[in-house]
Motif scaffolding. Sequence first.
Motif, PDB file in Angstrom:
ATOM      1  N   GLU A 188       0.827  -1.212   0.000  1.00  8.41           N
ATOM      2  CA  GLU A 188       0.000   0.000   0.000  1.00  8.41           C
ATOM      3  C   GLU A 188       0.859   1.259   0.000  1.00  8.41           C
ATOM      4  N   GLU A 189       2.022   1.194   0.658  1.00  8.71           N
ATOM      5  CA  GLU A 189       2.927   2.345   0.659  1.00  8.71           C
ATOM      6  C   GLU A 189       3.598   2.506  -0.698  1.00  8.71           C
ATOM      7  N   VAL A 190       3.893   1.373  -1.349  1.00 12.32           N
ATOM      8  CA  VAL A 190       4.483   1.421  -2.689  1.00 12.32           C
ATOM      9  C   VAL A 190       3.508   2.060  -3.669  1.00 12.32           C
ATOM     10  N   PHE A 191       2.253   1.625  -3.635  1.00 15.79           N
ATOM     11  CA  PHE A 191       1.246   2.232  -4.513  1.00 15.79           C
ATOM     12  C   PHE A 191       1.147   3.735  -4.278  1.00 15.79           C
ATOM     13  N   ARG A 192       1.166   4.131  -3.021  1.00 16.90           N
ATOM     14  CA  ARG A 192       1.041   5.555  -2.697  1.00 16.90           C
ATOM     15  C   ARG A 192       2.247   6.336  -3.230  1.00 16.90           C
ATOM     16  N   GLU A 193       3.436   5.788  -3.015  1.00 22.18           N
ATOM     17  CA  GLU A 193       4.660   6.492  -3.402  1.00 22.18           C
ATOM     18  C   GLU A 193       4.878   6.504  -4.913  1.00 22.18           C
ATOM     19  N   PHE A 194       4.555   5.403  -5.584  1.00 22.42           N
ATOM     20  CA  PHE A 194       4.820   5.268  -7.016  1.00 22.42           C
ATOM     21  C   PHE A 194       3.704   5.852  -7.890  1.00 22.42           C
ATOM     22  N   ILE A 195       2.453   5.839  -7.383  1.00 24.30           N
ATOM     23  CA  ILE A 195       1.317   6.188  -8.244  1.00 24.30           C
ATOM     24  C   ILE A 195       0.422   7.265  -7.643  1.00 24.30           C
ATOM     25  N   PHE A 196      -0.118   7.042  -6.458  1.00 23.81           N
ATOM     26  CA  PHE A 196      -1.140   7.948  -5.920  1.00 23.81           C
ATOM     27  C   PHE A 196      -0.617   9.366  -5.723  1.00 23.81           C
ATOM     28  N   GLU A 197       0.550   9.493  -5.068  1.00 18.06           N
ATOM     29  CA  GLU A 197       1.074  10.829  -4.790  1.00 18.06           C
ATOM     30  C   GLU A 197       1.595  11.541  -6.034  1.00 18.06           C
ATOM     31  N   PRO A 198       2.384  10.888  -6.903  1.00 17.77           N
ATOM     32  CA  PRO A 198       2.845  11.589  -8.110  1.00 17.77           C
ATOM     33  C   PRO A 198       1.696  12.092  -8.988  1.00 17.77           C
ATOM     34  N   LEU A 199       0.590  11.343  -9.012  1.00 18.82           N
ATOM     35  CA  LEU A 199      -0.543  11.746  -9.845  1.00 18.82           C
ATOM     36  C   LEU A 199      -1.544  12.618  -9.086  1.00 18.82           C
ATOM     37  N   LYS A 200      -1.201  12.926  -7.820  1.00 18.62           N
ATOM     38  CA  LYS A 200      -2.031  13.807  -6.986  1.00 18.62           C
ATOM     39  C   LYS A 200      -3.477  13.314  -6.875  1.00 18.62           C
ATOM     40  N   LEU A 201      -3.606  12.021  -6.622  1.00 15.00           N
ATOM     41  CA  LEU A 201      -4.930  11.424  -6.473  1.00 15.00           C
ATOM     42  C   LEU A 201      -5.447  11.668  -5.055  1.00 15.00           C
ATOM     43  N   GLN A 202      -6.631  12.198  -4.950  1.00 13.91           N
ATOM     44  CA  GLN A 202      -7.208  12.566  -3.660  1.00 13.91           C
ATOM     45  C   GLN A 202      -8.198  11.527  -3.135  1.00 13.91           C
TER      46      GLN A 202
END
Length: 352
Positions: A188-202
């Motif tokens: 879940e942290e990998v998804f957040r760091e690699f995808i969710f945060e760079p794409l600014k998903l809220q």
Amino acid sequence: MTKKLTPEQINPWVEKIINNKSIFSAIFHVENEDRSFVHTAAAGDIQPDSKYFIASTTKLYVSAVLLRLMEEGKISLEDKLDKHLPDEMVQGLHKYKGTDYSRQLTVQHLLSNTSGIPDYFFHKQPDGKTAADALIAGDDQPWHLEKTLEVVKTLTPKFKPGAKAAYSDTNYQLLGRIIENITGKPIEEVFREFIFEPLKLQNTYSYKDITDTSPAKFYAGSQPLWLPRYMASVTVEGGIVSTAEESARVLRAFFNGELFPKERIEALKKWRMLFSPGVFYFGIGLEKIWVPWIASPFKPMGETLGFWGQTSAFAFYNSKTGLYMTGTANQFNGKGHQAMGNLMFKCMKSAL
């Protein structure tokens, strides 16, 4: 290309789906290449901005993470599993017709569903039942990798590694652990760091809090299913929650090079047709919709690439029309896939 596609067309198409008594909610998002056309339609007990489980569409996110790790030189498709997994996990994983293939299994075998390792979710266990049967019956229980392997190692593999292809959620549970071992972080942290945060998903996250009731329920026929313990345990194979719009944001990033060099996508197109669950092509961490010739005999639709989820969640991109399409019918039994597949075909034909 989307001049023929309008909200006035799409909205009735989506509303009509609900007339089918086995589909109680539907959300459909479509946008074109330059985002001059963006529309989200919803009907039934769901809203255009509702959060829902994207189910196995999560696997597209796994592919994105692995392609990034490949670009960084931390993993390759040819790597044997025992390079990234402990001995006790690999041992006895694949014994077929008197030969132990466990140490011949590679990352590519997992990512392309050509490992032959049984799918814990749909494979019949000695009692004749599947994990899916129990879940549909309301037996909400977690399926962590250790539990999965305990079951799978008692089952007979479907074939020798690389010989055929067969869909298996077990493959992706193993890939999740490989990613965690390489990065030293929970998936879940990998998804957040690699995808969710760079794409600014809220509004996109890995489902972990079993008291979180914000995602829309899905159904098996007319029966609503709420399986928080299970969904919280299968993050890597289907536990992401998102909205249709943010799912489209990830889909666009996957194909336009924001998450990894887009030149890597071509190498994923090593297609094998699968007939379960449903009929579609599976490559290396990527699916392609099977479109019979008769569906559009005079205007071929080209490739439609992305991923389906068991609950009829989907994320697909059609390069010929430039359409990115996401959404769900929140239906487990296959009728939702048919309905949403028909919606995608209608949109693509209108945009050709």
